[in-house]
Scaffold this motif. Structure first.
Motif, PDB file in Angstrom:
ATOM      1  N   TRP A 117      67.582  41.653  67.798  1.00 40.21           N
ATOM      2  CA  TRP A 117      67.941  43.161  68.015  1.00 40.21           C
ATOM      3  C   TRP A 117      68.674  43.180  69.127  1.00 40.21           C
ATOM      4  O   TRP A 117      68.930  42.115  69.865  1.00 40.21           O
ATOM      5  CB  TRP A 117      66.754  44.128  68.124  1.00 40.21           C
ATOM      6  CG  TRP A 117      66.943  45.435  67.816  1.00 40.21           C
ATOM      7  CD1 TRP A 117      68.111  45.974  67.096  1.00 40.21           C
ATOM      8  CD2 TRP A 117      66.021  46.849  67.855  1.00 40.21           C
ATOM      9  NE1 TRP A 117      68.051  47.333  67.002  1.00 40.21           N
ATOM     10  CE2 TRP A 117      66.915  47.878  67.310  1.00 40.21           C
ATOM     11  CE3 TRP A 117      64.893  46.835  68.294  1.00 40.21           C
ATOM     12  CZ2 TRP A 117      66.227  48.984  67.545  1.00 40.21           C
ATOM     13  CZ3 TRP A 117      64.291  47.940  68.488  1.00 40.21           C
ATOM     14  CH2 TRP A 117      64.841  49.075  67.878  1.00 40.21           C
ATOM     15  N   ASP A 118      69.572  44.382  69.693  1.00 37.23           N
ATOM     16  CA  ASP A 118      70.276  44.341  70.872  1.00 37.23           C
ATOM     17  C   ASP A 118      69.409  44.735  72.190  1.00 37.23           C
ATOM     18  O   ASP A 118      69.957  45.484  72.868  1.00 37.23           O
ATOM     19  CB  ASP A 118      71.364  45.350  70.566  1.00 37.23           C
ATOM     20  CG  ASP A 118      70.923  46.714  70.380  1.00 37.23           C
ATOM     21  OD1 ASP A 118      69.762  46.858  70.142  1.00 37.23           O
ATOM     22  OD2 ASP A 118      71.891  47.499  70.154  1.00 37.23           O
ATOM     23  N   ASN A 151      72.316  54.595  79.446  1.00 33.70           N
ATOM     24  CA  ASN A 151      72.679  54.092  78.081  1.00 33.70           C
ATOM     25  C   ASN A 151      73.400  52.588  78.629  1.00 33.70           C
ATOM     26  O   ASN A 151      74.543  52.474  78.105  1.00 33.70           O
ATOM     27  CB  ASN A 151      73.617  54.949  77.211  1.00 33.70           C
ATOM     28  CG  ASN A 151      73.742  54.408  75.997  1.00 33.70           C
ATOM     29  OD1 ASN A 151      72.945  53.441  75.557  1.00 33.70           O
ATOM     30  ND2 ASN A 151      74.683  54.879  75.278  1.00 33.70           N
ATOM     31  N   SER A 152      72.626  51.902  79.045  1.00 34.86           N
ATOM     32  CA  SER A 152      73.339  50.425  79.578  1.00 34.86           C
ATOM     33  C   SER A 152      72.077  49.505  79.692  1.00 34.86           C
ATOM     34  O   SER A 152      70.714  49.765  79.277  1.00 34.86           O
ATOM     35  CB  SER A 152      73.897  50.541  80.938  1.00 34.86           C
ATOM     36  OG  SER A 152      72.872  50.753  81.854  1.00 34.86           O
ATOM     37  N   ALA A 153      72.331  48.400  80.154  1.00 31.04           N
ATOM     38  CA  ALA A 153      71.230  47.378  80.229  1.00 31.04           C
ATOM     39  C   ALA A 153      70.105  47.915  81.233  1.00 31.04           C
ATOM     40  O   ALA A 153      68.812  47.355  81.029  1.00 31.04           O
ATOM     41  CB  ALA A 153      71.885  46.106  80.721  1.00 31.04           C
ATOM     42  N   ALA A 154      70.216  48.789  82.212  1.00 34.63           N
ATOM     43  CA  ALA A 154      69.390  49.209  82.897  1.00 34.63           C
ATOM     44  C   ALA A 154      68.359  50.266  82.201  1.00 34.63           C
ATOM     45  O   ALA A 154      67.390  50.794  82.482  1.00 34.63           O
ATOM     46  CB  ALA A 154      69.928  49.943  83.854  1.00 34.63           C
ATOM     47  N   GLY A 155      68.868  50.734  80.827  1.00 36.72           N
ATOM     48  CA  GLY A 155      68.258  51.795  80.132  1.00 36.72           C
ATOM     49  C   GLY A 155      66.689  51.446  79.565  1.00 36.72           C
ATOM     50  O   GLY A 155      66.715  50.001  79.139  1.00 36.72           O
ATOM     51  N   ILE A 166      66.999  52.987  68.924  1.00 36.30           N
ATOM     52  CA  ILE A 166      67.911  52.859  68.009  1.00 36.30           C
ATOM     53  C   ILE A 166      68.906  51.749  68.496  1.00 36.30           C
ATOM     54  O   ILE A 166      69.273  51.709  69.453  1.00 36.30           O
ATOM     55  CB  ILE A 166      68.598  54.017  67.321  1.00 36.30           C
ATOM     56  CG1 ILE A 166      69.312  54.024  66.069  1.00 36.30           C
ATOM     57  CG2 ILE A 166      69.392  54.677  68.324  1.00 36.30           C
ATOM     58  CD1 ILE A 166      69.534  55.395  65.530  1.00 36.30           C
ATOM     59  N   THR A 167      69.471  51.153  67.078  1.00 34.04           N
ATOM     60  CA  THR A 167      70.426  50.141  67.392  1.00 34.04           C
ATOM     61  C   THR A 167      71.696  50.731  68.320  1.00 34.04           C
ATOM     62  O   THR A 167      72.144  51.874  67.807  1.00 34.04           O
ATOM     63  CB  THR A 167      70.943  49.615  66.028  1.00 34.04           C
ATOM     64  OG1 THR A 167      69.829  48.953  65.592  1.00 34.04           O
ATOM     65  CG2 THR A 167      72.085  48.490  66.064  1.00 34.04           C
ATOM     66  N   GLY A 168      72.334  49.892  69.179  1.00 30.78           N
ATOM     67  CA  GLY A 168      73.606  50.654  69.864  1.00 30.78           C
ATOM     68  C   GLY A 168      73.321  51.304  70.809  1.00 30.78           C
ATOM     69  O   GLY A 168      74.332  52.106  71.571  1.00 30.78           O
ATOM     70  N   ASN A 169      72.085  51.988  71.057  1.00 29.44           N
ATOM     71  CA  ASN A 169      71.752  52.861  72.077  1.00 29.44           C
ATOM     72  C   ASN A 169      70.761  52.439  72.894  1.00 29.44           C
ATOM     73  O   ASN A 169      69.531  51.862  72.545  1.00 29.44           O
ATOM     74  CB  ASN A 169      71.360  54.033  71.559  1.00 29.44           C
ATOM     75  CG  ASN A 169      70.961  55.151  72.727  1.00 29.44           C
ATOM     76  OD1 ASN A 169      70.838  54.919  73.833  1.00 29.44           O
ATOM     77  ND2 ASN A 169      71.191  56.522  72.076  1.00 29.44           N
ATOM     78  N   PHE A 170      70.868  52.151  74.217  1.00 29.93           N
ATOM     79  CA  PHE A 170      69.731  51.535  75.166  1.00 29.93           C
ATOM     80  C   PHE A 170      69.182  52.601  75.929  1.00 29.93           C
ATOM     81  O   PHE A 170      68.056  52.361  76.781  1.00 29.93           O
ATOM     82  CB  PHE A 170      70.787  50.574  76.482  1.00 29.93           C
ATOM     83  CG  PHE A 170      71.634  49.672  75.416  1.00 29.93           C
ATOM     84  CD1 PHE A 170      70.956  48.742  74.555  1.00 29.93           C
ATOM     85  CD2 PHE A 170      72.883  49.446  75.732  1.00 29.93           C
ATOM     86  CE1 PHE A 170      71.589  47.754  73.978  1.00 29.93           C
ATOM     87  CE2 PHE A 170      73.660  48.512  75.120  1.00 29.93           C
ATOM     88  CZ  PHE A 170      72.914  47.503  74.202  1.00 29.93           C
ATOM     89  N   GLN A 171      69.075  53.954  75.438  1.00 34.24           N
ATOM     90  CA  GLN A 171      68.174  54.747  75.883  1.00 34.24           C
ATOM     91  C   GLN A 171      67.075  54.824  75.190  1.00 34.24           C
ATOM     92  O   GLN A 171      66.639  54.211  74.185  1.00 34.24           O
ATOM     93  CB  GLN A 171      68.651  56.419  75.988  1.00 34.24           C
ATOM     94  CG  GLN A 171      70.158  56.349  76.869  1.00 34.24           C
ATOM     95  CD  GLN A 171      70.771  57.733  76.684  1.00 34.24           C
ATOM     96  OE1 GLN A 171      71.155  57.867  75.614  1.00 34.24           O
ATOM     97  NE2 GLN A 171      70.953  58.365  77.662  1.00 34.24           N
ATOM     98  N   GLY A 172      65.851  55.748  75.683  1.00 31.18           N
ATOM     99  CA  GLY A 172      64.760  56.021  74.910  1.00 31.18           C
ATOM    100  C   GLY A 172      64.721  57.404  74.385  1.00 31.18           C
ATOM    101  O   GLY A 172      65.151  58.190  75.242  1.00 31.18           O
ATOM    102  N   HIS A 173      64.049  57.795  73.328  1.00 29.94           N
ATOM    103  CA  HIS A 173      64.194  58.999  72.815  1.00 29.94           C
ATOM    104  C   HIS A 173      62.707  59.732  72.570  1.00 29.94           C
ATOM    105  O   HIS A 173      61.798  58.907  72.208  1.00 29.94           O
ATOM    106  CB  HIS A 173      64.788  59.246  71.661  1.00 29.94           C
ATOM    107  CG  HIS A 173      64.898  60.573  70.916  1.00 29.94           C
ATOM    108  ND1 HIS A 173      63.846  61.241  70.390  1.00 29.94           N
ATOM    109  CD2 HIS A 173      65.818  61.448  70.946  1.00 29.94           C
ATOM    110  CE1 HIS A 173      64.365  62.557  70.116  1.00 29.94           C
ATOM    111  NE2 HIS A 173      65.372  62.691  70.620  1.00 29.94           N
TER     112      HIS A 173
END
Length: 118
Positions: free
Chosen positions: A46-47, A27-31, A94-101
């Protein structure tokens, strides 16, 4: 394919990462989510960093009764993998989360698709 674009970082094997459900990756720029989302310089913005070139936009999705959900804050994309006769695998960001679901959802939902040429 979207399965390989939302790939792990570190020592997690790709096959393990693809087989798990729920939120995955840093959950960072590496995500993976950060790498797939468009940047603040895109329109709409978007972010993300769009480092993968996937260019995910926060298009939301159409519900099975015709309404719309998460417009401007989420990207829901079908994968090419069926879960069952009535459900398929999808990914969402999703906005504010840098992971993938990764999850499986009813095929009556209107998620985005991405067509790629071989």
């Amino acid at each position: 394919c979207i399965e390989t674009m939302i790939s792990p970082t570190g020592s997690t094997p790709l096959s393990t990462f693809q087989g798990n459900t729920g939120w995955r990756g840093a959950n960072s720029a590496a995500g993976p989510g950060h790498k797939m989302k468009v940047t603040s310089s895109h329109s709409p913005s978007w972010d993300g960093s769009n480092a993968s070139g996937f260019t995910a936009l926060p298009a939301g999705y159409r519900t099975n009764v015709g309404g719309f959900y998460s417009l401007g804050s989420g990207a829901y994309v079908w994968t090419a993998t069926e879960y069952s006769a009535t459900r398929a695998w999808s990914r969402y960001l999703i906005t504010g989360n840098f992971q993938g679901h990764r999850g499986n959802y009813g095929k009556t939902l209107g998620f985005s698709v991405r067509c790629l040429q071989n």
